[in-house]
Design a protein around this motif. Structure first.
Motif, short mmCIF file in Angstrom:
data_model
loop_
_atom_site.label_atom_id
_atom_site.label_comp_id
_atom_site.label_asym_id
_atom_site.label_seq_id
_atom_site.Cartn_x
_atom_site.Cartn_y
_atom_site.Cartn_z
N THR A 1 0.91 -1.25 -0.05
CA THR A 1 0.06 0.01 0.03
C THR A 1 0.84 1.22 -0.02
OG1 THR A 1 -0.04 0.07 2.30
CG2 THR A 1 -1.97 -1.05 1.07
N LEU B 1 -2.59 0.47 -4.36
CA LEU B 1 -2.17 -0.65 -3.98
C LEU B 1 -1.25 -1.41 -5.19
CD1 LEU B 1 -2.18 -3.17 -2.15
CD2 LEU B 1 -4.22 -4.10 -3.65
N VAL C 1 -8.13 -4.41 1.98
CA VAL C 1 -7.28 -2.88 2.23
C VAL C 1 -8.03 -1.91 2.71
CG1 VAL C 1 -6.32 -1.27 0.82
CG2 VAL C 1 -6.24 -3.57 -0.20
#
Length: 129
Positions: A28, A35, A69
């Motif tokens: 990240t 990403l 994420v």
């Protein structure tokens, strides 16, 4: 903390995780809202960016290869495909209590997503259906 890259706190990588097979590295990059998915040799396989997911920080890859994420500024948790190229689902948002998501983990024993938040005194736990 300011989100300006001239800031003292600016960093290129927040988190990294490896695929269960070991052939991919996920990274990240919060200030770039990205990403990145890398091969073992370091070459970029995919770049994920979505206007609905901002300041990507927390990252977790489940044993099944699902990529989770945290969008800190967008106040959400998303699932990205194992290639790291597209969003599959939004798992939780501000409506679900997500404020400043910073770390995420999946517990396969309890089928739960555990979420740590920046400067919050609560850890959130979401049961996966």
């Amino acid at each position: 903390m300011s989100k300006d890259c001239n800031d003292v706190f600016c960093f290129a990588v927040a988190r990294c995780a490896v695929s269960p097979t070991g052939d991919r590295l996920y990274i990240t990059s919060p200030y770039q809202h990205k990403l990145l998915t890398l091969a073992k040799d370091g070459s970029i396989l995919a770049t994920f960016m979505d206007p609905a997911v901002k300041f990507l920080v927390g990252l977790h890859v489940t044993p099944a290869g699902q990529v989770l994420v945290c969008g800190n500024d967008s106040k959400n948790i998303v699932q990205v495909d194992s290639k790291g190229s597209m969003k599959l689902a939004t798992l939780a948002t501000l409506r679900d209590g997500v404020e400043c998501p910073h770390s995420v983990c999946y517990n396969r024993i309890t089928d739960s997503i555990i979420l740590g938040q920046w400067e919050r005194k609560k850890i959130l736990v979401y049961k996966v259906k």
